[in-house]
Scaffold this motif. Structure first.
Motif, PDB file in Angstrom:
ATOM      1  N   GLY A  39      28.892  29.734  55.174  1.00 40.39           N
ATOM      2  CA  GLY A  39      29.104  30.966  55.820  1.00 40.39           C
ATOM      3  C   GLY A  39      29.885  31.987  55.172  1.00 40.39           C
ATOM      4  N   SER A  40      30.522  31.731  54.170  1.00 39.66           N
ATOM      5  CA  SER A  40      31.190  32.707  53.618  1.00 39.66           C
ATOM      6  C   SER A  40      30.635  33.935  53.061  1.00 39.66           C
ATOM      7  N   PHE A  41      31.234  35.212  52.869  1.00 37.85           N
ATOM      8  CA  PHE A  41      30.367  36.069  52.503  1.00 37.85           C
ATOM      9  C   PHE A  41      30.274  36.177  51.034  1.00 37.85           C
ATOM     10  N   LEU A  42      31.040  35.129  50.370  1.00 37.44           N
ATOM     11  CA  LEU A  42      30.970  35.132  48.957  1.00 37.44           C
ATOM     12  C   LEU A  42      30.181  33.784  48.470  1.00 37.44           C
ATOM     13  N   ARG A  43      29.582  33.750  47.125  1.00 38.71           N
ATOM     14  CA  ARG A  43      28.898  32.853  46.582  1.00 38.71           C
ATOM     15  C   ARG A  43      29.549  32.117  45.478  1.00 38.71           C
ATOM     16  N   ASP A  44      30.246  32.891  44.896  1.00 37.20           N
ATOM     17  CA  ASP A  44      30.948  32.407  43.644  1.00 37.20           C
ATOM     18  C   ASP A  44      32.361  32.204  43.743  1.00 37.20           C
ATOM     19  N   PRO A  45      33.076  31.123  42.993  1.00 33.93           N
ATOM     20  CA  PRO A  45      34.450  30.894  43.192  1.00 33.93           C
ATOM     21  C   PRO A  45      35.059  32.176  42.814  1.00 33.93           C
ATOM     22  N   VAL A  46      36.410  32.255  43.380  1.00 38.23           N
ATOM     23  CA  VAL A  46      37.273  33.111  43.539  1.00 38.23           C
ATOM     24  C   VAL A  46      38.460  32.762  42.202  1.00 38.23           C
ATOM     25  N   ASP A  47      38.596  33.593  41.467  1.00 37.62           N
ATOM     26  CA  ASP A  47      39.560  33.218  40.307  1.00 37.62           C
ATOM     27  C   ASP A  47      41.052  33.773  40.432  1.00 37.62           C
ATOM     28  N   ILE A  48      42.021  33.006  40.445  1.00 36.85           N
ATOM     29  CA  ILE A  48      43.411  33.774  40.538  1.00 36.85           C
ATOM     30  C   ILE A  48      43.769  33.991  39.044  1.00 36.85           C
ATOM     31  N   ILE A  49      43.907  35.078  38.739  1.00 37.37           N
ATOM     32  CA  ILE A  49      43.975  35.253  37.354  1.00 37.37           C
ATOM     33  C   ILE A  49      45.577  35.808  36.888  1.00 37.37           C
ATOM     34  N   ALA A  50      46.178  36.021  37.986  1.00 44.26           N
ATOM     35  CA  ALA A  50      47.586  36.437  37.668  1.00 44.26           C
ATOM     36  C   ALA A  50      48.441  36.079  39.040  1.00 44.26           C
ATOM     37  N   PHE A  51      49.320  35.213  38.970  1.00 46.83           N
ATOM     38  CA  PHE A  51      50.303  35.006  40.030  1.00 46.83           C
ATOM     39  C   PHE A  51      51.793  35.041  39.654  1.00 46.83           C
ATOM     40  N   GLU A  52      52.458  36.137  39.763  1.00 48.44           N
ATOM     41  CA  GLU A  52      53.882  36.217  39.063  1.00 48.44           C
ATOM     42  C   GLU A  52      54.823  36.438  40.501  1.00 48.44           C
ATOM     43  N   ILE A  53      55.969  35.520  40.067  1.00 47.60           N
ATOM     44  CA  ILE A  53      57.075  35.747  41.052  1.00 47.60           C
ATOM     45  C   ILE A  53      58.300  36.441  40.349  1.00 47.60           C
TER      46      ILE A  53
END
Length: 160
Positions: free
Chosen positions: A89-103
């Protein structure tokens, strides 16, 4: 006979153009919805105050809570499971990649300018904050468009 062949060809061309227009419109809706999800996830992550440091008067973001909040908000807003795979039911078909997460916490001097040259992103933070860059693939409807992918960027500061 020539008019009949011409009419059939024109109908096919018209259908292709219509499919292209629908595909482009849905792609724009997808990028806007995904960008809102990235912004919400960055904001949720930035609001995870490290309470132990706050008791000592240090304003800081709890890294573990921030990562959990970002993943949770991305998952809820993009209909993803724990592995960032789209749910039915998601509008996406491919996985989502978190390529940067900076704190950015108390270990930097503010105002701090975060630069990521690889993804051509720059943002200035006035207090502790979070930067999130996510790679999203558009699931084409008709295959009329070439593959469309985005690196969506979001940043948020700790606000209280």
């Amino acid at each position: 006979m020539a008019k009949l062949v011409f009419s059939v060809l024109m109908i096919v061309v018209w259908w292709m153009l219509h499919a292209l227009q629908i595909d482009e419109e849905v792609a724009m809706q997808t990028v806007h919805e995904a960008k809102r999800a990235v912004d919400r996830a960055a904001h949720a992550a930035a609001q995870q105050v490290d309470r132990e440091k706050l008791e000592m008067g240090i304003i800081s973001i709890d890294s573990d809570l921030a990562a959990e909040a970002a993943i949770s908000y991305l998952g809820n807003n993009l209909s993803l499971d724990a592995d960032q795979q789209p749910l039915p039911g998601s509008f996406l078909r491919d996985p989502v990649d978190i390529i940067a997460f900076e704190i950015m916490n108390e270990d930097v001097v503010y105002p701090y300018t975060y630069r990521n040259l690889e993804y051509d992103y720059e943002v200035t933070l006035d207090r502790p904050g979070v930067v999130l860059i996510v790679h999203v693939k558009y699931p084409r409807l008709f295959g009329v468009l070439a593959p469309v992918e985005w690196d969506l960027k979001g940043a948020a500061e700790l606000v209280f």
